[in-house]
Design a protein around this motif. Structure first.
Motif, short mmCIF file in Angstrom:
data_model
loop_
_atom_site.label_atom_id
_atom_site.label_comp_id
_atom_site.label_asym_id
_atom_site.label_seq_id
_atom_site.Cartn_x
_atom_site.Cartn_y
_atom_site.Cartn_z
N LEU A 1 0.83 -1.21 0.00
CA LEU A 1 0.00 0.00 0.00
C LEU A 1 0.87 1.27 0.00
O LEU A 1 0.67 2.18 -0.81
CB LEU A 1 -0.91 -0.02 1.24
CG LEU A 1 -1.77 1.24 1.38
CD1 LEU A 1 -2.76 1.32 0.23
CD2 LEU A 1 -2.51 1.22 2.71
N ALA A 2 1.87 1.29 0.92
CA ALA A 2 2.70 2.50 1.04
C ALA A 2 3.38 2.80 -0.29
O ALA A 2 3.47 3.96 -0.72
CB ALA A 2 3.72 2.30 2.15
N SER A 3 3.88 1.75 -0.95
CA SER A 3 4.57 1.98 -2.21
C SER A 3 3.60 2.50 -3.26
O SER A 3 3.94 3.36 -4.08
CB SER A 3 5.21 0.69 -2.71
OG SER A 3 6.05 0.14 -1.74
N ARG A 4 2.36 1.98 -3.23
CA ARG A 4 1.38 2.44 -4.23
C ARG A 4 1.08 3.93 -4.02
O ARG A 4 0.93 4.69 -4.97
CB ARG A 4 0.09 1.61 -4.12
CG ARG A 4 0.28 0.19 -4.67
CD ARG A 4 -1.06 -0.44 -5.10
NE ARG A 4 -1.97 -0.65 -3.97
CZ ARG A 4 -1.93 -1.72 -3.18
NH1 ARG A 4 -1.03 -2.67 -3.39
NH2 ARG A 4 -2.79 -1.87 -2.18
N GLN A 5 1.05 4.33 -2.74
CA GLN A 5 0.82 5.77 -2.46
C GLN A 5 1.96 6.60 -3.05
O GLN A 5 1.75 7.67 -3.61
CB GLN A 5 0.72 6.01 -0.95
CG GLN A 5 -0.58 5.48 -0.37
CD GLN A 5 -0.61 5.63 1.15
OE1 GLN A 5 0.43 5.75 1.79
NE2 GLN A 5 -1.80 5.62 1.73
#
Length: 1923
Positions: free
Chosen positions: A1384-1388
């Motif tokens: 998730l963090a990387s997608r953000q």
């Protein structure tokens, strides 16, 4: 002491002392350590801790280390390392198993992944200390410890071969060098059974592109046993590459192995692991020749008149291999290892060579056998002989240092081995040991060059030659001393050649021991006085250098001698002598035969009785010598310049040096005077003092008195004190020093007498406390008087110096007797009557009795009285002054400074008087949540000879109260001075306060600087009298200094890690910090120095003061305060601490960024400097180090081993438990703080008011916080993306790097499954597969085929398959199915990036990239950061922006502006490289757009833009499978190569594309390389130089990539290297067919050459030039050996080209290639072929020019392959030279004469007599007819050849006169008036002879009779005027 300081605090290793231990060779190592310790403890005057007590301390320290390791608190662990260092410093024994366990522990620590480099470095250093440097004996053997090598290789691998985009951010972090250093230190502990595994791992990845990295790995990892496994392959690799770094590494490796296996199979490695003895040492004949050939190359001697540096090709080759960019750096002293190689390969291993030079024989008789029966010595002899003339001062150059260094290292290594083989524990079999005859021959070989180098022009070379002569004089005094003394007398008697005088004095000081000791060389002692007398005129102020050398000689001889008259003690003394063991020492019986012709020499040894009589008589001259010495010194003092300046120095640096050397000379001389002579000198000096007062010699004369006082304090004090006191009282009474001043000034003339007497007092009172007691009242009264009456600065500083001296003398613990024999011997009456028999006596450590001064009760009382009666009133006075600050004027200030200085001086004289007791720490500066009081470092409490230690002793309390009061009053004064107005006037008072604080804090125990000075001093005096570290005996003074260093080491430990009391805190924070922020630079600087030193000594002092410092940086502070605060924070130690503590780091970085409101440029400059400096402390590893949570199994297991070594009590389970709990909190807090810091910095960077420089600074900081184990917050990524469009190019570049770094770390985190994979870079890409290589040829074949679209795969990086193949290789399937799964963090993050890339993003980007760059760089190139940024975007978004980008690129590609084209090339490179994993359709769209445009780009490329497009090709194709770019590859291969067109540019354009292509795709070009090679060879006759250059480069590259001796397995490779003659296939030549056809055609083309001026257009010339260029380029490349077969084939052609004077370019290149080729290393099998070629070219050619060009090449070749050329080869050379002597051309004749001299000198000494007879008979047989006669020319030529031959014989022995030489002068003198060239040849020969023999002419002339001397002068000047 702060954490950070402890890591930088490397307690110096005390120099090795395994000497005492060696005495007990058969006991266990532990017992030996105990014996060594005992000699230390016995040498100091107080009782030391028992072994058990120290063992308990060790257990305590290790316990703390274990707790820190278990709780992963690495930074605290490093502070305990420092305590362990202190423990080691104390020299207590440690059991082998404990040491091994500790080494294992530190080894495991070094392997932790992701730890800050600084920390790992301190652990590697600790590891090295525990293992100990091998001086005498290793601390651990391979049997005591086994370490795993594989984990170290895993950690190292990621450093040596980092992933390409990661490498950008690592900068030069040097970790690889640290880890290689660890490997090198530990390699002997790697299991020998792993050697095959190591080779299996290393050899497959060794390719021509990785040699510079992998060769250091090989030599660092391979254990030095079982050499038979790896030596064959190492030698094969070595001979295949031309590389300076490789030569360095392998010579070092060979030197180490030669020493390691000197005992063969009998050594430590045993039958299995030891190396067998082969032809020469452990080397085969072929290996030896290779080693020596490389050795000769390393000497850089310009043989054969080649002005260039011979070994330059190897250095250049390393530079061209720059793409792999060797990151491995290590300075290797090749010469040392070459010396080891020679010395440790010497043994009696062949027949002894008879010297047949004097027996006439047939001209071709070869000497059989070897010098002294040793092959290695014989090789050395040839090497030295061939370079002998380069040692002569007249022939000096950059090689002189290397050559003299070789001499010195050879003698050192020889002495070391010699002594080792005298030891009973020596393992070397007797048959292989050195013998006396070998020793004699060795010294004989090195003697002449050393005597020549003695007079070198530079001081380094002189000292090297001196070192060599010193060692040789101790090894073989009878060979060295007589000649040396002859030169010495010669050099000291000539007055006008100062260079010779100084050189001789330096030499003499080196050989003082054989000169004064009858044990070593009996005839030496009688020369002592004559030499001493001759050197007196050397003491001369006008020639400082000579003075220093003369004093050096006097010191070095006098320290072994008692200066006393023995001639009166003649009668009742038996001459048999009573020196211990003297009868046993009579070794020199063999040297009593006197060689003929030296009957009357003064250097011949007489019988012992006669010698002693002569010596005794000579000592009568001592009295005269001593008085004239002192008179000479006093005369020098009178001529000194006036004293003055800030530091009150006398004159400049040179005068200071002279005075220093005179002082140390007087020190030694006065110490060794007999009583009668001492009284004589004392009276002489006293009379002088009474009748003179010289203002320019005040200090110097004080030093002279101090020397007397040191020798006999009581006598001196009684003599001088009364008169001095009365004169001082007198002077003060009449107003001397009564004008008040507080700043430095010149001397007031009327004060001279006062200062003169004060200086004498200072000298008297400095030594001998017992002598002071007698005059106690006088001294106390005098101090009070001086304190109150000396009012000018000069006066009261003099008073302060006196009081410090007195305090030191009374309170110090110091050795009080430095004579050369123990005191009991010195005082014996027998010794006084016969001390000459004891001169030069050496002691063993256990026999020395050191006499110490230890303060007695009376002396302690004396100190307390001074404190009560003088210091207390002074403090009262200061207190009163400090309280009345309203009306400070001149008078008050003067009183204040005077009294404060006086009190401070008292305390600085008492550093070891009071031992600090336990303190009440008010501010521990602990964070109780995450830190533990128990783990804070504690100082190691050892006994150190403090006087008052008992807290209950009333004297202790009394002294303590005085000290506390001193601290309080200083604080009071500091407060007072802050309130005074008009501070400018009171600067002196403020400075006085800072210095008082300095004394209060730091004059305790021993300072680091003083300790290091003492250590250096000891190391120096220890080295002077020993030849090797194995020698157990040394002069007494060295042992006394050793004892002193040991005592001071104990004191020094007390000065570290001190606790702070509340008074300390007050002085630190309220006073010192405030003074650091003072508006006055002078005060600030001084206070900052004091502050940094205090923070280094007190625990947690830095943390205590930091809040005040940060406070001073806030807005609204005065700029000076800001500046002061910045300097404090910017100090390297402070910065390292603040940056390693998360909360402090935030404050520091934010404080720096908030400094933009300061307008002063100087402040802005500081901010810039410190912000750059702190970047090295910013990085993911720093954060990980302080928040480490990963498992550490390796360390856990090493801890278990460690715990077994100690008692169970070592584990404090409660503490461990708490520590582990704290660890989790600490990690959490650290990460929270880091996030907080990022937010704070980001906030500042985003403010609209922030200046762009600060934005840039903030960005660099933020990049440091990006880390692989956490995702960057989206707002940070957005900030970076926005800044990629910044108009500032610097910010833009940083922003691009930041995005790349974010993306790479995101990728890594997505790919890695475990912590280890993450930090050891072992993650697996989801796209990649691993396939095994079972059939290498088929695998390679597959790579040349077009890709299979269904199940094919790409192989990007082909980094194996050169020597052998790895088992598996990484590849990428063509059809990718899976994609990266982002969390998730990387997608953000990705979303944040995507949101910034709008419509106009790429347009803006392209506009910015097309701007002209501000950095003017020489060659146009692509910006790497832009390319990588583009790749990153392409990879991250899988080409979704392609449709936006391509339309923007289109116009840029064809724009005339070169910067726009550069931008286009950058964008396209990025897209192509980034399209690696794009969906198939997107990729095809890209190619369909790009392919038709290749021709457009290519056609419009101009000379100024073509390099952008070739870079584009290179960047795109490098390290990727070319089949990914099939359309591009097809286009390149379809380019038409035109070699005969009109435009050179359009032709080279296509050619360059091909060359770049070959270089980028490498091995994969081999499929078509044969076709291209044919094209290139067919077109070598191009008209254009550019094309010829490109062709030669292309051929060089094709050969490089075709060369793949790839074996299917490592075993097959090893087998081939052991058996096959050419395992690496370097002798076959890849282009033999083409080269042969050119060779066949050259004669035909030669006949078709055009006539000048069109000659350079001829085909012969054009093809010839291309071939030469190709050879030249190839010979300068790492793969030079590949072209060797072709060069050999072309050799005859090269020679014939060198005669073509009508084409200078061809001539120049052919000579150059010839020279380079003949100077390279050739395997023995090829030397005879090259020799045949050279010889036949000279013999068969009709042209004299060819002969003239071939002769220098022959010389170079002969020298370089001196040992390889067979005896038949040498005879061929001789025949050729003798033919050339009678050549028609004068130049050829002269050249061959020169060459003949060299060849005769090196290898043909046995043929001298036949040659001489041949030349003489030829000269006699020729009668010159008249000039008009038709035979005149022929006769002149014949006669000239005979004369040249005779001159060559004379010149072949430049430095000696052989028995056959003098008679030649008569033959030559007869022809001295013949017509030129005969007369000029003779004159030249005579002047050379005169030049080379002038050093030894006084001796050489004896070989000539009168007629011959007359003939010699006739030769020099032609006919005599009177004849």
């Amino acid at each position: 002491m702060d954490e950070e300081d402890s890591t930088s605090m490397d307690v110096l290793e005390s120099p090795s002392d395994d000497i005492a231990a060696e005495l007990v060779s058969d006991r266990s190592a532990y017992e030996k350590q105990k014996a060594t310790l005992q000699t230390y403890i016995d040498s100091i005057p107080y009782e030391c801790e028992s072994i058990d007590v120290m063992q308990a301390k060790l257990e305590y320290i290790v316990g703390k280390l274990i707790v820190c390791a278990k709780s992963k608190n690495w930074l605290v662990l490093t502070t305990w390392d420092a305590i362990l260092q202190c423990w080691l410093q104390m020299r207590y024994p440690m059991t082998t198993s404990t040491r091994a366990a500790l080494v294992r522990f530190y080894y495991e620590l070094c392997l932790l992944p992701g730890i800050e480099v600084r920390v790992i470095r301190s652990w590697a250093d600790m590891l090295y200390r525990l293992l100990g440097s091998k001086t005498v004996k290793r601390k651990l053997e391979a049997t005591d410890l086994q370490l795993p090598w594989k984990p170290l290789w895993d950690v190292l691998y990621k450093e040596l071969f980092p992933k390409s985009r990661l490498a950008e951010f690592q900068g030069n972090r040097n970790l690889n060098n640290i880890l290689l250093y660890v490997a090198e230190s530990c390699k002997r502990y790697f299991p020998a059974t792993d050697i095959p595994d190591m080779l299996e791992t290393f050899l497959p990845i060794l390719t021509p592109d990785t040699t510079l990295t992998m060769i250091p790995v090989l030599t660092s990892f391979l254990p030095p046993t079982h050499t038979h496994i790896y030596l064959p392959v190492i030698f094969r690799i070595w001979e295949a590459f031309n590389s300076h770094i490789m030569d360095d590494r392998f010579l070092e490796f060979a030197g180490i192995l030669a020493e390691e296996h000197v005992a063969g199979k009998e050594g430590l490695a045993g039958e299995e692991g030891g190396a067998a003895w082969k032809d020469i040492g452990i080397w085969t004949q072929e290996e030896w020749l290779m080693l020596i050939s490389k050795g000769i190359e390393s000497l850089y001697v310009p043989v054969g008149n080649s002005s260039q540096n011979v070994a330059a090709t190897a250095v250049q080759a390393d530079a061209t291999a720059a793409r792999q960019g060797s990151k491995v750096k290590k300075t290797i002293s090749r010469i040392s290892f070459l010396a080891k190689l020679f010395v440790y390969s010497m043994a009696l291993d062949g027949p002894i060579r008879g010297d047949s030079a004097s027996t006439p024989g047939s001209p071709n008789s070869q000497p059989m056998g070897y010098l002294a029966g040793s092959k290695a010595l014989d090789s050395l002899d040839k090497l030295i002989t061939s370079t002998e003339s380069f040692f002569h001062p007249s022939n000096s150059g950059h090689w002189t240092f290397t050559l003299t260094n070789l001499l010195q290292r050879l003698t050192v290594e020889f002495a070391d081995r010699w002594l080792e083989e005298q030891q009973p524990s020596c393992k070397t079999p007797v048959a292989h040991r050195l013998t006396p005859s070998l020793r004699r021959a060795f010294v004989d070989v090195l003697r002449t060059p050393a005597f020549l180098a003695m007079f070198s022009k530079d001081s380094f070379s002189i000292s090297m030659a001196q070192g060599a002569l010193r060692t040789m004089a101790l090894l073989e005094p009878t060979l060295i001393m007589p000649e040396l003394l002859e030169r010495a007398y010669g050099g000291l008697e000539v007055v006008n050649e100062t260079h010779r005088t100084t050189a001789v004095l330096k030499m003499l000081s080196g050989i003082s021991l054989p000169l004064v000791s009858e044990m070593i060389w009996r005839p030496g002692q009688k020369h002592l006085l004559p030499l001493l007398e001759l050197c007196l005129p050397g003491i001369d102020l006008n020639d400082p250098n000579k003075t220093v050398c003369a004093t050096l000689f006097i010191v070095s001889t006098m320290q072994h001698v008692k200066v006393g008259d023995l001639s009166m003690h003649h009668s009742g003394f038996t001459l048999s002598g009573d020196a211990p063991g003297e009868e046993l020492m009579e070794v020199d019986t063999e040297d009593t035969h006197i060689p003929e012709g030296v009957e009357m020499s003064p250097f011949v040894s007489l019988s012992k009785r006669e010698e002693r009589t002569l010596v005794r008589e000579s000592t009568a001259g001592f009295a005269d010598w001593v008085t004239s010495l002192f008179r000479r010194v006093l005369a020098l003092y009178e001529n000194l310049p006036e004293e003055g300046g800030k530091k009150k120095t006398t004159g400049g640096k040179t005068e200071e040096t002279v005075l220093k050397s005179i002082k140390s000379m007087l020190d030694v001389v006065t110490l060794h005077l007999s009583d009668q002579l001492f009284d004589l000198v004392l009276n002489l000096v006293f009379d002088y003092a009474a009748t003179n007062a010289k203002s320019n010699a005040i200090r110097a004369f004080g030093q002279l008195v101090a020397c007397l006082a040191r020798a006999q304090p009581q006598k001196t004090l009684d003599k001088f004190l009364p008169s001095c006191i009365s004169r001082i009282q007198e002077e003060l009474k009449y107003g001397a020093s009564s004008i008040r001043t507080t700043s430095t000034h010149d001397l007031v003339p009327s004060d001279t007498t006062l200062h003169w007497n004060m200086s004498i007092l200072r000298g008297c009172l400095a030594y001998g406390a017992h002598a002071l007691l007698k005059h106690k009242e006088d001294i106390i009264n005098l101090l009070s008087l001086l304190l109150n009456k000396t009012k000018n600065e000069r006066g009261y500083t003099g008073t302060a110096a006196i009081v410090t001296r007195v305090m030191h003398a009374l309170s110090g613990v110091y050795p009080s007797d430095n004579r050369f024999v123990n005191e009991d011997v010195w005082n014996q009456p027998e010794f006084n009557e016969s001390h000459n028999t004891q001169w030069g006596r050496l002691y063993e450590a256990k026999d020395v009795k050191v006499k110490w001064h230890i303060p007695s009760t009376e002396e302690v009382q004396f100190i307390l009285d001074i404190l009560d009666r003088v210091a207390a009133p002074a403090l009262d006075k200061i207190e009163t002054l400090a309280r009345s600050t309203q009306h400070w004027d001149e008078v008050v200030r003067n009183d204040f400074c005077r009294y404060l200085l006086f009190v401070r001086s008292i305390w600085s004289g008492l550093p070891s008087f009071l031992k600090e007791g336990p303190k009440d720490v008010v501010h521990p500066c602990l964070d109780p949540e995450i830190e533990l009081e128990e783990l804070i470092v504690d100082h190691l409490d050892v006994k150190a000879g403090f006087i008052l230690t008992d807290l209950n002793d009333p004297r202790y309390q009394q002294a303590l109260q005085h000290r506390i009061r001193f601290g309080n009053v200083t604080h009071l004064a500091a407060v007072a001075l802050r309130q005074i107005q008009g501070g400018e006037d009171h600067l002196d008072a403020v400075v006085a306060v800072v210095k008082a604080i300095d004394t209060y804090f730091l004059d305790y125990g021993m300072s680091r600087a003083d300790f290091i000075t003492l250590q250096k001093n000891f190391a120096q005096s220890r080295e002077v009298n020993r030849v090797s570290a194995r020698q157990k005996e040394n002069s007494r003074i060295a042992w006394v200094k050793r004892a002193q260093v040991y005592h001071c080491g104990r004191l020094y430990i007390h000065a570290l890690y001190r606790r702070r009391s509340s008074l300390d805190d007050t002085l630190l924070k309220e006073d010192l910090v405030e003074l650091c922020l003072s508006p006055y630079t002078r005060v600030r600087r001084l206070a900052q120095n004091v502050l940094h030193s205090a923070c280094g000594s007190y625990v947690r002092a830095t943390r205590y003061i930091l809040p005040s410092i940060f406070n001073a940086l806030s807005k609204g502070n005065d700029p000076d305060r800001v500046k002061g605060a910045l300097y404090v924070l910017g100090n390297k130690g402070t910065a390292a601490l603040t940056m390693s503590e998360p909360p402090l780091r935030r404050q520091y970085l934010v404080a720096l960024l908030e400094c933009q409101h300061e307008e002063k440029p100087s402040i802005q400059k500081l901010v810039t400097t410190f912000s750059t400096e702190c970047l090295i402390h910013l990085g993911e590893e720093v954060i990980r180090t302080s928040s480490y949570t990963a498992p550490t199994p390796g360390i856990e297991s090493s801890i278990r081993t460690l715990e077994e070594e100690f008692s169970p009590a070592i584990i404090d389970s409660q503490l461990t438990k708490v520590a582990v709990e704290c660890a989790a909190k600490r990690a959490k807090r650290c990460l929270e703080e880091s996030d907080k810091t990022v937010r704070s910095i980001l906030e500042i960077a985003c403010r609209p008011t922030t200046h762009w420089r600060y934005v840039h600074m903030a960005m660099k900081f933020l990049m440091g916080f990006l880390r692989r184990d956490a995702v960057a917050p989206p707002e940070l990524v957005r900030f970076f993306m926005e800044q990629t469009l910044s108009p500032q190019s610097g910010i833009r570049a940083s922003a691009e790097q930041a995005i790349v770094k974010t993306a790479v770390l995101m990728k890594i985190r997505a790919y890695a499954k475990t912590d280890d994979e993450l930090w050891l870079c072992k993650w697996q890409s989801p796209f990649a597969r691993t396939i095994s290589i079972n059939n290498p040829p088929a695998f390679l074949e597959q790579l040349y085929q077009p890709i299979n679209e269904v199940d094919g795969f790409y192989v990007d990086l082909l980094d194996t398959g050169f020597l052998a193949w790895t088992k598996t290789i990484k590849c990428y399937p063509v059809n990718l199915t899976n994609s990266v799964s982002w969390d998730l963090a990387s997608r953000q993050c990705l979303q944040a990036m995507r949101s910034c890339i709008g419509k106009g993003y790429f347009t803006q980007l392209a506009t910015l990239w097309s701007q002209e760059s501000s950095k003017a760089s020489g060659s146009p190139h692509l910006h790497a950061e832009n390319v990588i940024f583009m790749i990153t975007l392409a990879k991250l978004f899988n080409g979704e922006h392609m449709h936006l980008i391509l339309p923007i690129v289109e116009p840029l590609m064809i724009d005339a502006d070169k910067f726009k084209q550069a931008a286009a090339a950058e964008i396209l490179t990025g897209l192509l490289r980034g399209s690696k994993h794009w969906p198939k359709q997107t990729r095809e769209e890209l190619w369909s757009w790009l392919t038709p445009r290749f021709n457009v780009i290519f056609t419009q490329a101009k000379p100024d833009t073509i390099s952008y497009w070739t870079s584009f090709l290179e960047h795109t194709l490098l390290n990727l499978d070319p089949r990914r770019f099939q359309p591009l590859v097809d286009w390149i291969l379809s380019l038409h190569l035109d070699f005969q067109g009109d435009s050179a540019f359009s032709m080279t354009k296509a050619l360059n594309v091909i060359v770049v292509f070959i270089d980028s795709v490498g091995v994969r070009f081999n499929g078509v390389s044969e076709k291209y090679a044919s094209i290139f060879f067919d077109n070598t006759d191009s008209n254009y130089a550019e094309i010829r250059t490109s062709i030669s480069n292309a051929l060089c590259l094709i050969a490089k990539y075709q060369w793949r001796p790839a074996y299917p397995s490592v075993d097959a490779l090893l087998a081939a290297c052991a058996d096959s003659p050419d395992p690496l296939r370097i002798r076959q030549g890849f282009f033999s067919y083409h080269v042969q056809s050119i060779i066949d055609n050259l004669p035909k083309w030669k006949d078709e050459r055009f006539s000048p001026p069109r000659v350079s257009q001829s085909r012969y010339d054009k093809v010839g030039l291309t071939m030469l260029l190709w050879l030249w380029v190839s010979l300068h490349s790492p793969e030079a050996c590949l072209v060797r077969p072709h060069a050999m084939a072309l050799l005859p052609e090269l020679l014939s080209m060198s005669e073509l004077s009508d084409n200078p370019e061809l001539q120049k290149y052919s000579s150059a290639v010839l020279r380079v080729f003949s100077s390279g290393h050739l395997p023995p099998s090829l030397t005879h072929i090259v020799l045949e070629n050279l010889v036949s070219a000279i013999q068969s050619s009709e042209s004299w020019r060819i002969r003239l060009h071939a002769l220098p090449a022959l010389v170079v070749f002969f020298y370089r392959n001196l040992l390889t050329i067979s005896s038949n080869g040498v005879l061929k050379i001789m025949d050729v030279l003798l033919d050339c002597l009678s050549d028609e051309n004068v130049e050829v004749r002269e050249m061959s004469s020169k060459t003949l001299a060299g060849v005769v000198r090196c290898s043909q000494r046995q043929n001298i007599i036949p040659l001489k007879n041949r030349f003489i008979s030829l000269a006699r047989s020729v009668k010159l007819p008249s000039r008009t006669h038709h035979d005149y020319g022929e006769s002149l030529r014949k006669l000239h050849s005979a004369i040249l031959g005779l001159c060559a014989l004379i010149e072949s022995f430049p430095y000696s006169v052989e028995p056959w030489m003098p008679s030649l002068t008569e033959v030559l003198a007869r022809h001295a008036t013949d017509p030129p060239p005969i007369s000029t040849t003779i004159r030249h020969c005579a002047s050379e002879f005169k030049k080379t023999h002038q050093d030894t002419w006084h001796k050489d002339q004896l070989a000539f009779d009168e007629d011959q001397l007359q003939s010699l002068s006739t030769m020099l000047v032609g006919t005599s005027y009177y004849a």
